[in-house]
Design an enzyme around this catalytic site. Structure first.
Site, short mmCIF file in Angstrom:
data_model
loop_
_atom_site.label_atom_id
_atom_site.label_comp_id
_atom_site.label_asym_id
_atom_site.label_seq_id
_atom_site.Cartn_x
_atom_site.Cartn_y
_atom_site.Cartn_z
N ARG A 92 83.00 2.02 70.93
CA ARG A 92 83.03 2.54 69.56
C ARG A 92 84.43 3.02 69.21
NH1 ARG A 92 78.81 6.52 69.65
NH2 ARG A 92 77.41 4.89 68.97
N TYR A 93 85.07 3.72 70.13
CA TYR A 93 86.42 4.23 69.92
C TYR A 93 87.38 3.34 70.69
CZ TYR A 93 83.71 8.49 68.98
OH TYR A 93 82.81 9.40 68.51
N ARG A 96 88.24 4.21 74.69
CA ARG A 96 87.22 4.50 75.70
C ARG A 96 85.93 3.74 75.45
NH1 ARG A 96 88.01 8.24 71.83
NH2 ARG A 96 86.49 9.84 71.29
N CYS A 105 66.64 8.25 85.02
CA CYS A 105 67.18 9.61 85.14
C CYS A 105 66.37 10.38 86.17
CB CYS A 105 67.08 10.35 83.81
SG CYS A 105 67.92 9.52 82.45
N CYS A 109 64.28 14.28 79.55
CA CYS A 109 64.37 15.38 78.59
C CYS A 109 63.56 14.99 77.36
CB CYS A 109 65.82 15.62 78.23
SG CYS A 109 66.86 15.71 79.71
N CYS A 112 65.57 13.57 74.38
CA CYS A 112 66.61 12.58 74.70
C CYS A 112 66.88 11.62 73.54
CB CYS A 112 66.20 11.75 75.91
SG CYS A 112 67.41 10.47 76.30
N ARG A 114 68.31 8.79 73.85
CA ARG A 114 68.10 7.40 74.28
C ARG A 114 66.68 7.20 74.80
NH1 ARG A 114 73.50 7.36 76.88
NH2 ARG A 114 74.90 6.69 75.22
N ASP A 275 69.88 14.84 67.97
CA ASP A 275 69.86 13.54 67.29
C ASP A 275 68.48 13.26 66.70
OD1 ASP A 275 72.56 12.56 67.69
OD2 ASP A 275 72.08 12.57 69.83
N ASP A 312 76.57 13.34 66.20
CA ASP A 312 76.74 11.91 66.35
C ASP A 312 76.17 11.28 65.09
OD1 ASP A 312 77.38 9.50 67.80
OD2 ASP A 312 77.01 10.68 69.62
N LYS A 319 81.18 10.61 66.77
CA LYS A 319 80.91 12.05 66.69
C LYS A 319 81.93 12.73 65.77
CE LYS A 319 80.39 12.00 71.45
NZ LYS A 319 79.52 10.89 71.74
C1 LIG Z 1 80.09 10.11 72.74
C2 LIG Z 1 80.74 8.84 72.94
C3 LIG Z 1 81.98 8.76 73.59
C4 LIG Z 1 82.69 9.97 74.11
O1 LIG Z 1 83.25 10.70 73.07
P1 LIG Z 1 84.23 11.91 73.37
O2 LIG Z 1 84.43 12.52 72.04
O3 LIG Z 1 85.46 11.33 73.98
O4 LIG Z 1 83.51 12.80 74.35
C5 LIG Z 1 82.57 7.54 73.73
N1 LIG Z 1 81.97 6.42 73.28
C6 LIG Z 1 80.78 6.46 72.66
C7 LIG Z 1 80.19 5.19 72.20
C8 LIG Z 1 80.11 7.66 72.47
O5 LIG Z 1 78.92 7.70 71.88
S1 SF4 Z 2 69.20 13.43 77.93
FE1 SF4 Z 2 68.21 11.43 78.22
S2 SF4 Z 2 69.71 10.21 79.37
FE2 SF4 Z 2 70.28 12.39 79.63
S3 SF4 Z 2 69.21 13.07 81.50
FE3 SF4 Z 2 67.90 13.60 79.77
S4 SF4 Z 2 66.49 11.83 79.62
FE4 SF4 Z 2 68.27 11.15 80.85
#
Ligand SMILES: *Cc1c(COP(=O)(O)O)cnc(C)c1O
Ligand code: SF4
Length: 355
Positions: A92-93, A96, A105, A109, A112, A114, A275, A312, A319
């Site tokens: 996305r960025y 990174r 996991c 959670c 979560c 995801r 989220d 996010d 974010k």
């Molecule tokens: C959250 C996230 C990151 C990390 O973001 P930082 O602001 O550097 O902590 C990098 N890539 C994606 C796709 C993300 O969702």
């Molecule tokens: S937030 Fe989601 S991905 Fe992270 S530990 Fe909990 S269940 Fe796993």
């Protein structure tokens, strides 16, 4: 109360352990059919069964409320799919990428983001082919300075496999930082073995660990010791927390959590707005409440204890900080720009001050 030695994965075990009433079983079975359930023995030991609103239970014990769906909920709340050039990678960025190594996991959670993607029913680790293609992608994109291992929880890998992954990534010349996002040091601290710590010490890249915890009680003696093993090995740690209704949405709980992190040498990094994951509405606060909390801890707590409050943005836009604003443009007729700035007590000052 006997503490189970194995991870709880079935609603019927929740009932037999006294973590859910028998009458709730049919609905909890429905929840478990849709979203994975897991509570490690360390987590179960932390739950106060006499408190119906226990902040640990709220995070891990499923609730019938998860069957409610809101119109704003999204299966992919932060838009990972929109930014995935090859399987396993989210880019996305520019500098990174996320690298999703596993879909499982140690715990699941209830909030979560995801939740539709993780669980033992999902495909587990990446196949060798998919892994190789993801590595190729990172190789080819020389702008990638940092690789963030996430999932699922990457610390579900064996120390041996983790060491291989770390070596593969550190061998890529432009990859300088490997960041690992995990809940394991807190929910299953015994996995932070000597071999696991050793796996993170690679030549050619610097390892950082972002640990996820939401309540000070999660930082048990064992969890603190696990983090200390990592930090003593030279691995810096930062924290991530999710703002959760009933868990940490009051100044005292947030203060205790942030102080606990700093006492463990973990720098508070992000406080996430919950989220829009399906069935999590009951655990979300409003952004106005989050901003009020951030105001409450600003100034009252050491600067070391201040996380950044972030959202996010749904759809894959990344974010953004959403903390309260302290600076605004003053409404004056002078040609020079003048600002209004709010101090930690809420008092307003002009900048530059009146002559
Ligand atoms: C959250 C996230 C990151 C990390 O973001 P930082 O602001 O550097 O902590 C990098 N890539 C994606 C796709 C993300 O969702
Ligand atoms: S937030 Fe989601 S991905 Fe992270 S530990 Fe909990 S269940 Fe796993």
């Amino acid at each position: 109360m006997n503490i189970p030695k194995l991870t709880i994965r079935q609603p019927v075990q929740l009932v037999s352990e006294g973590l859910a009433p028998a009458a709730a079983l049919p609905e909890l079975e429905k929840v478990a059919a849709r979203y994975a359930v897991a509570l490690t023995p360390d987590v179960v030991a932390l739950i106060d069964r006499s408190d119906p609103n226990d902040p640990i239970a709220l995070q891990y014990v499923p609730s019938a409320k998860e069957l409610d769906s809101e119109p704003v909920d999204r299966a992919d709340p932060i838009g990972d799919a929109a930014r995935s050039p090859v399987e396993g990678i989210v880019h996305r960025y520019p500098d990174r990428v996320l690298f999703k190594l596993v879909h499982v996991c140690a715990v699941y959670c209830r909030f979560c983001f995801r939740r539709e993607m993780v669980g033992p029913g999902k495909e587990n680790a990446l196949t060798a082919d998919v892994y190789a293609r993801a590595l190729d992608y990172i190789h080819e994109h020389t702008e990638i300075w940092e690789v963030i291992l996430t999932g699922g929880d990457p610390l579900m890998l064996s120390p041996r496999r983790m060491a291989e992954v770390m070596r593969d990534l550190a061998a890529i010349p432009h990859v300088k930082i490997i960041r690992i996002h995990t809940r394991v040091p807190v929910v299953d601290p015994s996995r932070i073995s000597e071999d696991m710590v050793e796996a993170f010490r690679v030549k050619g890249a610097t390892t950082w660990i972002a640990v996820h915890a939401n309540h000070a009680r999660e930082l048990t003696e064992e969890a603190r010791a696990a983090c200390a093993r990592l930090i003593d090995a030279g691995i810096p740690m930062v924290s991530q927390s999710v703002l959760l209704r009933g868990v940490n949405d009051n100044p005292a709980a947030l203060e205790a959590l942030m102080r606990a992190f700093v006492e463990c040498r973990i720098k508070p990094y992000y406080l996430h707005q919950g989220d829009l994951a399906p069935g999590t509405e009951h655990l979300r606060t409003t952004i106005a409440e989050g901003q009020q909390l951030m105001r409450a801890i600003r100034g009252r707590l050491s600067g070391l204890c201040q996380p950044e409050y972030v959202l996010d943005i749904p759809g894959g836009f990344g974010k953004s900080p959403i903390g309260p604003g302290y600076l605004s443009q003053a409404d004056d007729r002078h040609a020079d720009l003048r600002y209004r700035v709010v101090d930690y007590c809420g008092d307003v000052h002009l900048y530059p001050p009146e002559p």
